[in-house]
Scaffold this active site. Structure first.
Site, short mmCIF file in Angstrom:
data_model
loop_
_atom_site.label_atom_id
_atom_site.label_comp_id
_atom_site.label_asym_id
_atom_site.label_seq_id
_atom_site.Cartn_x
_atom_site.Cartn_y
_atom_site.Cartn_z
N ASP B 135 -5.02 -24.46 -26.67
CA ASP B 135 -5.52 -24.55 -25.92
C ASP B 135 -6.44 -26.15 -24.80
O ASP B 135 -7.04 -26.96 -25.79
CB ASP B 135 -7.00 -23.74 -26.17
CG ASP B 135 -7.72 -23.71 -25.35
OD1 ASP B 135 -7.66 -23.62 -24.14
OD2 ASP B 135 -8.87 -22.66 -25.36
N ASP B 339 -6.03 -25.64 -16.94
CA ASP B 339 -6.41 -25.32 -17.93
C ASP B 339 -4.93 -23.70 -18.03
O ASP B 339 -4.69 -23.03 -18.11
CB ASP B 339 -7.14 -23.53 -17.89
CG ASP B 339 -7.85 -23.07 -19.44
OD1 ASP B 339 -7.56 -23.62 -20.74
OD2 ASP B 339 -8.68 -22.34 -18.75
#
Lengths: 31, 430
Positions: B135, B339
């Site tokens: 992440d 992201d």
């Protein structure tokens, strides 16, 4: 904030260079 | 689409819009090739190439997006709302107040529901390899640890047992690392028995992990090892983590993997995400000896609203080779981050409306379909073997174009409901 999500990052190498503060996109290198 | 040049459209076989049912790549977990950079395989957490696939109660012939796309998109929206919350000054103040009152804020971090990509990393000595969610939108790395004082959810790999490792040590309070946990998690660490530093992290969907902040050996491959890596050893963990053992935080905060390995890898990493839930990608660390000839770089921006996020300067969008009439100030006022955990790209509403209009115009020969959750530009492609889709490019500062691959333009639940895979923020100021 706008967000570039992972669907749009597919088949594209994403290159992070935090030291140089730059981010690259390399199409065609994920084969 | 008929009015566009051939170079400005993708011609897509409609059969390719739905998820494949079998893994199309090698599922070997670790690449460990001499003279090459350390590289990890990336697989979709729920995809057919994941070792967790069968165990999450899914049949081998279905992917997660097929199972419940509305729920999937709802989780994506929760992540986006959590990111917005984290980036707003108002919320930062509210979070501070809430932390002082020892009540965890409801939306203090990123929602993980759709952070779907996992890699396998080794923890401890000898190394125990386990799948962790990768992440770029969060910082703290953590895994579930025995003895699971309060609670550990079911995971695919054996839960890490510190007593079986010869390189494990707890970090004590009043250390630099312990104080750094605040910015990495948004929550002030506390001090436990034997002065152990206790971290807590809560995500936007109320998933959380609480445990000891520890130092331990981390193995990317058997030959690429990071000694004394600081991460969380979770003793109370609940939420939307699936069967992953934890999370690898690739943000920019001091405790992130990227910062902790800065001397080794120079803050450089790259990835190719799997383009389907049934294929594999890679996550590679360190400078590439030879950059791909096609690469183009755009500046990364540090934004005081969220210094650990990767901000970029998005300046324009083209659809079918035509630049949309969007004022650059629309993008500049809100900013743009990249992201790995958000699925669908979000645009300022003004920009999205312009994109939607141009896309619909190009797709006017195809019947429309009802909206799907956050996706409101949908088509019924039943009866078509091939469709012509206008190409979309995102233009960044420095003349860099992200030409969205045809696989990244559409989100399909069925051939009767195929949607443009972009969504709008509520307000241009979001």
């Amino acid at each position: 904030v706008g967000i570039i999500g992972n669907t749009q990052q597919q088949k594209l190498e994403v290159i992070y260079d935090v030291g140089q503060n730059k981010l690259g996109f390399a199409p065609g290198s994920c084969a | 689409a008929g009015e566009l040049n051939h170079d400005d459209v993708h011609v897509i076989k409609t059969s390719s819009l739905l998820p494949a049912t079998t893994c199309s790549s090698s599922t070997s977990t670790i690449k460990d090739l001499k003279n090459k950079q350390p590289s990890l395989n990336i697989v979709h957490r729920h995809g057919t190439c994941s070792s967790m696939f069968v165990h999450e109660g899914q049949k081998k012939t279905k992917s997660s997006t097929e199972l419940d796309p509305k729920e999937f998109l709802k989780h994506d929206q929760m992540r986006v709302e959590a990111l917005h919350f984290k980036l707003s000054k108002k919320s930062a103040n509210a979070q501070e107040q809430s932390t002082k009152a020892t009540a965890l804020p409801v939306q203090s971090g990123s929602s993980l529901g759709t952070a779907n990509y996992v890699v396998r990393v080794g923890f401890g000595t000898p190394a125990k390899y386990m799948s962790v969610i990768f992440d770029t939108g969060s910082d703290l790395t953590w895994i579930q640890c025995k003895p699971c004082v309060r609670f550990c959810y079911l995971q695919q790999d054996a839960i890490f047992n510190p007593s079986e490792s010869t390189s494990y040590s707890n970090i004590i309070c009043n250390t630099t690392e312990c104080s750094q946990a605040k910015s990495a998690t948004g929550i002030s660490p506390s001090c436990g028995n034997s002065s152990s530093c206790i971290y807590g992290i809560q995500y936007g969907d109320q998933s959380f992990s609480v445990g000891y902040l520890v130092r331990e050996t981390l193995s990317i491959t058997s030959t690429d090892v990071i000694n004394e890596f600081t991460f969380g050893c979770g003793q109370n963990n609940r939420g939307l983590f699936g069967l992953a053992a934890g999370l690898l935080g690739l943000g920019r905060d001091k405790l992130s993997f990227v910062s902790q390995t800065y001397k080794k890898y120079g803050g450089r990493f790259s990835y190719c995400l799997p383009s389907t839930s049934s294929s594999t990608g890679h996550l590679t660390f360190g400078a590439q000896k030879r950059l791909p000839s096609s690469v183009k770089f755009t500046p990364m921006v540090k934004d005081s609203r969220g210094p650990s996020f990767y901000f970029l300067n998005l300046i324009a969008i083209t659809v079918g080779g035509q630049k949309l009439a969007i004022s650059p100030s629309v993008f500049a006022s809100s900013g743009t981050i990249i992201d790995s955990g958000t699925v669908i790209s979000r645009l300022p509403r003004t920009a999205y409306t312009s994109l939607q209009s141009a896309f619909q115009k190009s797709m006017s020969s195809y019947p429309s379909a009802k909206p799907l959750s956050i996706l409101d530009t949908c088509f019924n492609l039943a009866g078509y073997k091939e469709v012509r889709i206008p190409k979309i490019s995102l233009l960044f500062k420095g003349g860099v174009a992200l030409d969205v691959d045809s696989s990244g333009l559409l989100f399909a639940t069925s051939i009767q409901q195929v949607c443009l895979a972009f969504a709008a923020n509520q307000d241009d100021k979001d």
